[in-house]
Structures are given as C-alpha cells and as structure tokens.
Design a protein around this motif. Structure first.
Motif, PDB file in Angstrom:
ATOM      1  N   ARG A 129       0.829  -1.204   0.000  1.00 40.76           N
ATOM      2  CA  ARG A 129       0.000   0.000   0.000  1.00 40.76           C
ATOM      3  C   ARG A 129       0.865   1.258   0.000  1.00 40.76           C
ATOM      4  N   PRO A 130       0.473   2.260  -0.776  1.00 42.81           N
ATOM      5  CA  PRO A 130       1.224   3.516  -0.806  1.00 42.81           C
ATOM      6  C   PRO A 130       0.798   4.454   0.327  1.00 42.81           C
ATOM      7  N   VAL A 175      -7.517   5.888  -7.531  1.00 41.10           N
ATOM      8  CA  VAL A 175      -8.077   6.581  -6.371  1.00 41.10           C
ATOM      9  C   VAL A 175      -9.558   6.245  -6.260  1.00 41.10           C
ATOM     10  N   THR A 176      -9.942   5.731  -5.112  1.00 43.88           N
ATOM     11  CA  THR A 176     -11.357   5.474  -4.826  1.00 43.88           C
ATOM     12  C   THR A 176     -11.789   6.453  -3.739  1.00 43.88           C
ATOM     13  N   TYR A 177     -12.828   7.235  -4.004  1.00 38.56           N
ATOM     14  CA  TYR A 177     -13.233   8.256  -3.036  1.00 38.56           C
ATOM     15  C   TYR A 177     -14.760   8.327  -2.930  1.00 38.56           C
ATOM     16  N   ARG A 178     -15.198   8.860  -1.808  1.00 44.25           N
ATOM     17  CA  ARG A 178     -16.624   8.974  -1.510  1.00 44.25           C
ATOM     18  C   ARG A 178     -16.823  10.097  -0.510  1.00 44.25           C
ATOM     19  N   LYS A 179     -18.052  10.569  -0.423  1.00 39.33           N
ATOM     20  CA  LYS A 179     -18.385  11.514   0.633  1.00 39.33           C
ATOM     21  C   LYS A 179     -18.341  10.804   1.973  1.00 39.33           C
ATOM     22  N   PHE A 208     -10.635   9.061   1.040  1.00 39.37           N
ATOM     23  CA  PHE A 208      -9.862   8.595  -0.108  1.00 39.37           C
ATOM     24  C   PHE A 208      -9.077   7.330   0.230  1.00 39.37           C
ATOM     25  N   ASN A 209      -8.996   6.423  -0.751  1.00 35.97           N
ATOM     26  CA  ASN A 209      -8.091   5.269  -0.724  1.00 35.97           C
ATOM     27  C   ASN A 209      -7.322   5.246  -2.039  1.00 35.97           C
ATOM     28  N   ILE A 210      -6.064   4.831  -1.978  1.00 36.05           N
ATOM     29  CA  ILE A 210      -5.234   4.774  -3.180  1.00 36.05           C
ATOM     30  C   ILE A 210      -4.557   3.411  -3.246  1.00 36.05           C
ATOM     31  N   GLN A 211      -4.399   2.888  -4.461  1.00 38.21           N
ATOM     32  CA  GLN A 211      -3.640   1.663  -4.671  1.00 38.21           C
ATOM     33  C   GLN A 211      -2.928   1.732  -6.015  1.00 38.21           C
ATOM     34  N   GLU A 224      -2.014  -3.291  -2.960  1.00 36.75           N
ATOM     35  CA  GLU A 224      -2.749  -3.234  -1.689  1.00 36.75           C
ATOM     36  C   GLU A 224      -3.352  -1.847  -1.490  1.00 36.75           C
ATOM     37  N   LEU A 225      -4.540  -1.814  -0.912  1.00 41.07           N
ATOM     38  CA  LEU A 225      -5.259  -0.568  -0.690  1.00 41.07           C
ATOM     39  C   LEU A 225      -4.622   0.209   0.459  1.00 41.07           C
ATOM     40  N   SER A 226      -4.481   1.520   0.272  1.00 38.63           N
ATOM     41  CA  SER A 226      -3.892   2.368   1.307  1.00 38.63           C
ATOM     42  C   SER A 226      -4.836   2.530   2.485  1.00 38.63           C
ATOM     43  N   GLN A 227      -4.333   3.116   3.558  1.00 38.25           N
ATOM     44  CA  GLN A 227      -5.207   3.507   4.665  1.00 38.25           C
ATOM     45  C   GLN A 227      -6.110   4.647   4.215  1.00 38.25           C
ATOM     46  N   THR A 228      -7.296   4.712   4.797  1.00 41.82           N
ATOM     47  CA  THR A 228      -8.263   5.742   4.428  1.00 41.82           C
ATOM     48  C   THR A 228      -7.904   7.076   5.071  1.00 41.82           C
ATOM     49  N   GLN A 229      -7.958   8.128   4.278  1.00 46.20           N
ATOM     50  CA  GLN A 229      -7.792   9.483   4.808  1.00 46.20           C
ATOM     51  C   GLN A 229      -8.980  10.323   4.362  1.00 46.20           C
TER      52      GLN A 229
END
Length: 288
Positions: A129-130, A175-179, A208-211, A224-229
């Motif tokens: 994960r990044p 990048v996967t993001y949501r409200k 946001f999550n990034i992979q 791997e999926l990053s930690q959520t911020q």
C-alpha cells in the motif's frame, strides 16, 4: 541350497542402503513463493529434524541452476531470493532438496526434491500500500493527493529502488473516493504521483483510498489498498467533530470551573462582610 552371486548381493545391499537413506530425507511440501515489493521469499514445510537439512536450487526457465549461499544445508524452511532473481522479467522455478545436515555425508547421488510453481517477479510480486498526503485548496475547489511510491527490496548503485523505478510509465494509481458517511464511490485513475480532484462538492468531507494500478499485469494489476484518509468538513457540527466523551468531559470541566469561581466568590464575600462587622464592633462610641 540356494546360492546368491556376489554381484547380486552387492546390488541388493546398495539398493537397501540407498532406499534407507532416501527414506530418512523426507521431501519438502507446500513449496510456495511469497513476494511483496520484490521482497521474494521461498517457503516450504516441514521443519527438518536433526537428521537432514534443505538446499535450494533455482533457475530461470532454460538456464543453469544456481544456489544461494544462505540456503545450502539449511535448517530453516525459508529462503530469501530477492537479490538472486536478477532478471525481473524472467520466469523462475526452484527446487528444495532434502540433504544430509551440514558436515554429514551420504552416498546418494540424487536427493529427494520438490519443485516450486513458476514465478515471474515483474508479474507476480504483490505491490504494497502507498502512503499519501491530502491538501484542500483555500477556496475549497480542489483537493490534491500527494502519493509516495512504495520502496522495494532492490538496490541499484547503492540506492534503494521504488516501484516507479521498475514499472516506469506502466505504474498508475487508482483513487477510490466517496463523501464521508456515504457508500457511493467514484474512481479516478492517475499516471502521476500528484493527483488533483476538482469534481468535489465544496465544504463537504471526502474519504480517499489509493492503490497501485499496473494494467499490463493482467492477473495482478492492483496493489494493496492504502489507509483511508478524509478531508475536513466545514459544515460539521460539534457533535460530528468531537466524540460524546470529549464533549461530556469539556462540559464537566466548565461546570467545575464555574463552581470554583462561585465558591471562591462566596468565601471572599463572607470574609469581607466578617471583616467589616469586626471593624464596626471595634470602633468606640463618641461622647455626647
């Protein structure tokens, strides 16, 4: 009376000896590759007894077999081949041989062995994960994500390589993001480490999550999926920003402070009244 010739007797003894020797060296089982960011470990079972050890031989398909000096007559069940697999695009196989322990000898010519599945570092290593940082512009119109490429276990010219050094322009980020507090998701693909998002609602909090995304690795294209911020929400109420426990503690401290102020004020007033009363009683009466 049945007689046995000398050659037959010798062959029988040799067969029994080799059969007994090979039986004392169990074959390795569950030989598997585990690789993340090109940190590549070959592992197997079971842990050897004091009667035998393991040696690992590996090779690219069609090439000569090699040995890692740390994985010869070993009593452990792992072998780190990270720096041994120098051609990252080659397809490798490995054999785990069951051999006598270090310092012991055997008359066996070939030792029991178990082969691994095929493994290609470029295509098969998992990408970790990044890490990333996010920044919202002052006018709240743009959110920028700054992604750090994960480091690998590989070095070149005394410098540790990151995944972009290896995958170059093939490396992208998904990048996967949501409200915040919403389940609806959107996806953005970026070819750079600085990702600007401008289609967000102003003042809203987004998560946001990034992979890593490498489209030419068909079977293993996502890392791997990053930690959520999450970004801050300008419209959040105090109950959304702070937990109930924090709010209750703050109210308690405020009430305690008010109570102390009232108590000190009351004590001071009583002492002042008492002082005034004592002063009046100590003044002598004037003569008429």
């Amino acid at each position: 009376m049945v007689t046995i010739s000398l050659p037959v007797a010798l062959l029988t003894v040799f067969f029994l000896f080799t059969h007994s020797a090979s039986g004392s060296y169990p074959r390795a089982q569950n030989v598997t590759w585990k690789s993340t960011n090109f940190k590549t470990i070959l592992s197997w079972e079971p842990k050897p007894s004091a009667d035998y050890s393991y040696t690992v031989e590996f090779s690219a398909v069609g090439a000569d077999k090699q040995r890692n000096p740390h994985c010869i007559r070993s009593i452990v069940t792992v072998c780190d081949l990270s720096i041994s697999l120098t051609d990252l695009n080659a397809v490798y196989t490995a054999d785990v041989l069951s051999e006598p322990p270090l310092g012991a000898t055997s008359s066996l010519i070939e030792f029991p062995h178990t082969s691994s599945p095929r493994f290609c570092p470029y295509k098969d290593t998992d990408i970790g994960r990044p890490d990333f940082k996010l920044k919202v512009s002052e006018d709240k119109k743009k959110t920028t994500l700054y992604v750090t490429d994960p480091l690998t276990a590989l070095f070149k010219d005394d410098r540790q390589l990151n995944i972009r050094d290896i995958f170059s322009h093939q490396l992208q980020y998904k990048v996967t993001y949501r409200k915040n507090k919403s389940t609806g998701k959107k996806v953005h693909i970026s070819q750079t480490n600085v990702i600007e998002l401008t289609d967000l609602d102003r003042g809203e909090s987004y998560c946001f999550n990034i992979q890593a995304y490498i489209p030419n690795r068909i079977q293993n294209e996502l890392g791997e999926l990053s930690q959520t911020q999450c970004s801050n929400d300008d419209n959040q109420s105090i109950f959304e920003v702070y937990s109930v426990g924090v709010i209750a503690a703050a109210i308690f401290l405020i009430l305690l402070l008010i109570g102390l102020i009232i108590a000190v004020t009351v004590v001071c007033c009583k002492r002042r009244k008492k002082a005034l009363k004592s002063g009046k009683e100590g003044v002598p009466l004037r003569d008429v």
